[in-house]
Design a protein around this motif. Structure first.
Motif, PDB file in Angstrom:
ATOM      1  N   LEU A 239      77.104  50.177  27.507  1.00 60.54           N
ATOM      2  CA  LEU A 239      75.821  49.867  26.877  1.00 60.54           C
ATOM      3  C   LEU A 239      75.397  48.476  27.300  1.00 60.54           C
ATOM      4  N   ILE A 240      74.091  48.264  27.292  1.00 64.97           N
ATOM      5  CA  ILE A 240      73.503  46.965  27.567  1.00 64.97           C
ATOM      6  C   ILE A 240      72.635  46.599  26.372  1.00 64.97           C
ATOM      7  N   SER A 241      72.821  45.418  25.851  1.00 68.37           N
ATOM      8  CA  SER A 241      72.026  45.011  24.696  1.00 68.37           C
ATOM      9  C   SER A 241      72.013  43.491  24.584  1.00 68.37           C
ATOM     10  N   SER A 242      71.456  43.003  23.499  1.00 65.43           N
ATOM     11  CA  SER A 242      71.385  41.564  23.240  1.00 65.43           C
ATOM     12  C   SER A 242      72.718  41.067  22.694  1.00 65.43           C
ATOM     13  N   LYS A 243      72.924  39.756  22.750  1.00 66.64           N
ATOM     14  CA  LYS A 243      74.187  39.168  22.310  1.00 66.64           C
ATOM     15  C   LYS A 243      74.480  39.490  20.853  1.00 66.64           C
ATOM     16  N   SER A 244      73.462  39.441  19.998  1.00 71.20           N
ATOM     17  CA  SER A 244      73.693  39.694  18.570  1.00 71.20           C
ATOM     18  C   SER A 244      74.176  41.116  18.327  1.00 71.20           C
ATOM     19  N   ILE A 245      73.626  42.071  19.065  1.00 71.19           N
ATOM     20  CA  ILE A 245      74.063  43.465  18.926  1.00 71.19           C
ATOM     21  C   ILE A 245      75.483  43.625  19.455  1.00 71.19           C
ATOM     22  N   ILE A 246      75.758  43.052  20.633  1.00 70.32           N
ATOM     23  CA  ILE A 246      77.090  43.138  21.230  1.00 70.32           C
ATOM     24  C   ILE A 246      78.135  42.511  20.301  1.00 70.32           C
ATOM     25  N   ASP A 247      77.817  41.373  19.699  1.00 73.42           N
ATOM     26  CA  ASP A 247      78.759  40.700  18.803  1.00 73.42           C
ATOM     27  C   ASP A 247      79.159  41.600  17.642  1.00 73.42           C
ATOM     28  N   GLU A 248      78.185  42.297  17.067  1.00 75.72           N
ATOM     29  CA  GLU A 248      78.492  43.179  15.942  1.00 75.72           C
ATOM     30  C   GLU A 248      79.284  44.409  16.397  1.00 75.72           C
ATOM     31  N   MET A 249      78.906  44.981  17.515  1.00 71.61           N
ATOM     32  CA  MET A 249      79.599  46.178  17.975  1.00 71.61           C
ATOM     33  C   MET A 249      81.016  45.870  18.434  1.00 71.61           C
ATOM     34  N   SER A 250      81.261  44.648  18.885  1.00 70.74           N
ATOM     35  CA  SER A 250      82.611  44.262  19.302  1.00 70.74           C
ATOM     36  C   SER A 250      83.614  44.380  18.154  1.00 70.74           C
ATOM     37  N   LYS A 251      83.117  44.273  16.934  1.00 73.37           N
ATOM     38  CA  LYS A 251      83.999  44.341  15.765  1.00 73.37           C
ATOM     39  C   LYS A 251      84.529  45.744  15.499  1.00 73.37           C
ATOM     40  N   VAL A 252      83.864  46.766  16.037  1.00 72.70           N
ATOM     41  CA  VAL A 252      84.297  48.151  15.790  1.00 72.70           C
ATOM     42  C   VAL A 252      84.863  48.805  17.053  1.00 72.70           C
ATOM     43  N   LYS A 253      84.870  48.078  18.159  1.00 79.88           N
ATOM     44  CA  LYS A 253      85.370  48.627  19.424  1.00 79.88           C
ATOM     45  C   LYS A 253      86.888  48.723  19.402  1.00 79.88           C
ATOM     46  N   ASN A 254      87.429  49.836  19.882  1.00 79.89           N
ATOM     47  CA  ASN A 254      88.872  49.913  20.092  1.00 79.89           C
ATOM     48  C   ASN A 254      89.274  48.871  21.131  1.00 79.89           C
ATOM     49  N   VAL A 255      90.420  48.260  20.950  1.00 82.08           N
ATOM     50  CA  VAL A 255      90.819  47.146  21.810  1.00 82.08           C
ATOM     51  C   VAL A 255      90.875  47.564  23.277  1.00 82.08           C
ATOM     52  N   PHE A 256      91.507  48.700  23.542  1.00 81.25           N
ATOM     53  CA  PHE A 256      91.668  49.168  24.922  1.00 81.25           C
ATOM     54  C   PHE A 256      90.947  50.500  25.115  1.00 81.25           C
ATOM     55  N   ASN A 257      89.640  50.480  24.957  1.00 85.21           N
ATOM     56  CA  ASN A 257      88.896  51.738  24.995  1.00 85.21           C
ATOM     57  C   ASN A 257      88.492  52.157  26.407  1.00 85.21           C
ATOM     58  N   SER A 258      88.860  51.363  27.402  1.00 84.39           N
ATOM     59  CA  SER A 258      88.606  51.728  28.792  1.00 84.39           C
ATOM     60  C   SER A 258      89.892  51.474  29.575  1.00 84.39           C
ATOM     61  N   ASN A 259      90.513  52.544  30.068  1.00 86.02           N
ATOM     62  CA  ASN A 259      91.849  52.390  30.649  1.00 86.02           C
ATOM     63  C   ASN A 259      91.814  51.806  32.060  1.00 86.02           C
ATOM     64  N   ARG A 260      92.980  51.450  32.567  1.00 85.82           N
ATOM     65  CA  ARG A 260      93.083  50.769  33.863  1.00 85.82           C
ATOM     66  C   ARG A 260      92.487  51.604  34.995  1.00 85.82           C
ATOM     67  N   ILE A 261      92.852  52.893  35.029  1.00 90.10           N
ATOM     68  CA  ILE A 261      92.394  53.756  36.116  1.00 90.10           C
ATOM     69  C   ILE A 261      90.881  53.940  36.049  1.00 90.10           C
ATOM     70  N   ALA A 262      90.363  54.110  34.842  1.00 89.08           N
ATOM     71  CA  ALA A 262      88.922  54.276  34.676  1.00 89.08           C
ATOM     72  C   ALA A 262      88.170  53.042  35.171  1.00 89.08           C
ATOM     73  N   GLN A 263      88.657  51.857  34.803  1.00 92.43           N
ATOM     74  CA  GLN A 263      87.994  50.628  35.235  1.00 92.43           C
ATOM     75  C   GLN A 263      88.036  50.475  36.752  1.00 92.43           C
TER      76      GLN A 263
END
Length: 368
Positions: A239-263
């Motif tokens: 997702l692409i958004s503003s800093k304020s939105i990203i800051d809030e969503m970072s609080k609910v993101k799984n720590v490792f929600n994108s694995n090494r191979i995927a990245q």
């Protein structure tokens, strides 16, 4: 009396129904060859560069991935002309939609979206105790933005716009989206689901959500590597958004929600523009073949700028779906969305598209 353990919201939560796997169709119908045109996947597969990156990264899977996906976000930021801090990764668009729900939907909040559209909007709303405000598409299968605007009130928290829309494939053009933007409050979160962006941007009337984000901070744009990059099996959305939105969503993101191979695969995919361009070119070749057949047969369809098309086959798609499965072709029948005579069919290779057309023609001759 046994105590109920699950949350009450689960009582109304519907399970998402994915397309049938090819292996299951082969077993069920005793087939050796099956083509799947049901899930809007890339018929060319991933970039060779992405495959090499997957192989090279395989030896490192014992190490946790970078939870911030810094390298991938930097590559995306360079490509998109935004700062890396405005990008967040998700395990496909599905997780991003759920994260939006976790971060912003409270009990009783109203969320507006079109129907039919992507089913996961409703699931995210219901899971968090929100209220779905479902606005039917117009008779031309367009989002009814005037009705959207009329539905907005003090309880409105989010508006979802799937553009191009799934399952219909058509876009809402720049003027229509700007009309919506200009008539909704700034404190309503506008989510532009652009999962099919790379296909749609060939249409000069298609609005780029990044232009809207520049003027409207309370906007989220969803894009993915699942479609045009052919990485559906690795689940890489962003997702692409503003800093304020990203800051809030970072609080609910799984720590490792994108694995090494995927990245690693996504980073490599960004370097293979020829593969992306070839995928988009093939997509429109396949669409043109199908449209030519539909025109010949007098079957109405919705103009598509995605990698699938929505067509009226003039008979019960429960029957058409079953008959095509027996012929080794998997599509998505429209009755799943309440449209009994429509099917959604993904684009394929030239050979796959020819097979689909021939099999559909056979099925329709037997049922019309």
């Amino acid at each position: 009396m046994t105590k109920k353990l699950s949350r009450p919201e689960l009582d109304i939560l519907k399970k998402y129904t994915p397309g049938k796997p090819m292996e299951e169709v082969k077993r069920e119908y005793n087939l050796t060859e099956v083509i799947k045109l049901a899930s809007n996947e890339n018929p060319l597969g991933p970039s060779p560069k992405a495959i090499d990156a997957i192989k090279n990264e395989a030896a490192n899977v014992h190490i946790y991935p970078d939870g911030s996906a810094a390298h991938l976000r930097e590559k995306l930021a360079e490509k998109l002309g935004v700062c890396a801090g405005s990008i967040m990764l998700g395990s496909g668009g599905e997780e991003i939609i759920k994260m939006i729900g976790y971060a912003f939907i409270d009990n009783g909040d109203e969320v507006i979206y079109a129907v039919p559209s992507f089913d996961l909007y409703e699931m995210a709303v219901n899971l968090m105790g929100g209220v779905s405000v479902r606005v039917p598409l117009t008779k031309d299968f367009e989002h009814d933005f005037e009705a959207f605007i009329e539905k907005v009130n003090t309880k409105t928290k989010i508006i979802f716009v799937c553009n191009p829309n799934n399952p219909t494939g058509n876009i809402m053009d720049r003027n229509k989206v700007e009309y919506l933007v200009n008539h909704i409050p700034e404190d309503v979160l506008l989510v532009l689901d652009e999962a099919y962006f790379e296909y749609a941007k060939v249409n000069p009337d298609y609005p780029d959500g990044l232009d809207i984000l520049k003027k409207r901070p309370n906007t989220i744009i969803i894009r993915t590597f699942s479609k045009v990059a052919g990485l559906a099996g690795l689940r890489v959305g962003y997702l692409i958004s503003s800093k304020s939105i990203i800051d809030e969503m970072s609080k609910v993101k799984n720590v490792f929600n994108s694995n090494r191979i995927a990245q690693a695969a996504a980073i490599a995919a960004l370097d293979d523009e020829a593969h992306i361009d070839g995928t988009v070119h093939l997509n429109y070749e396949s669409l043109e073949m199908m449209k030519n057949y539909f025109n010949k047969k007098g079957l109405s369809y919705v103009p598509s700028n995605a990698n699938f098309i929505w067509v009226n086959v003039c008979c019960d798609t429960r029957i058409v779906n079953e008959a095509l499965l027996k012929e080794g072709v998997i599509i998505r029948p429209g009755f799943l969305w309440g449209y009994d005579e429509y099917i959604r069919v993904s684009t394929g290779t030239i050979q796959q598209t020819e097979v689909f057309i021939n099999k559909l023609d056979k099925v329709l001759q037997n049922n019309l």
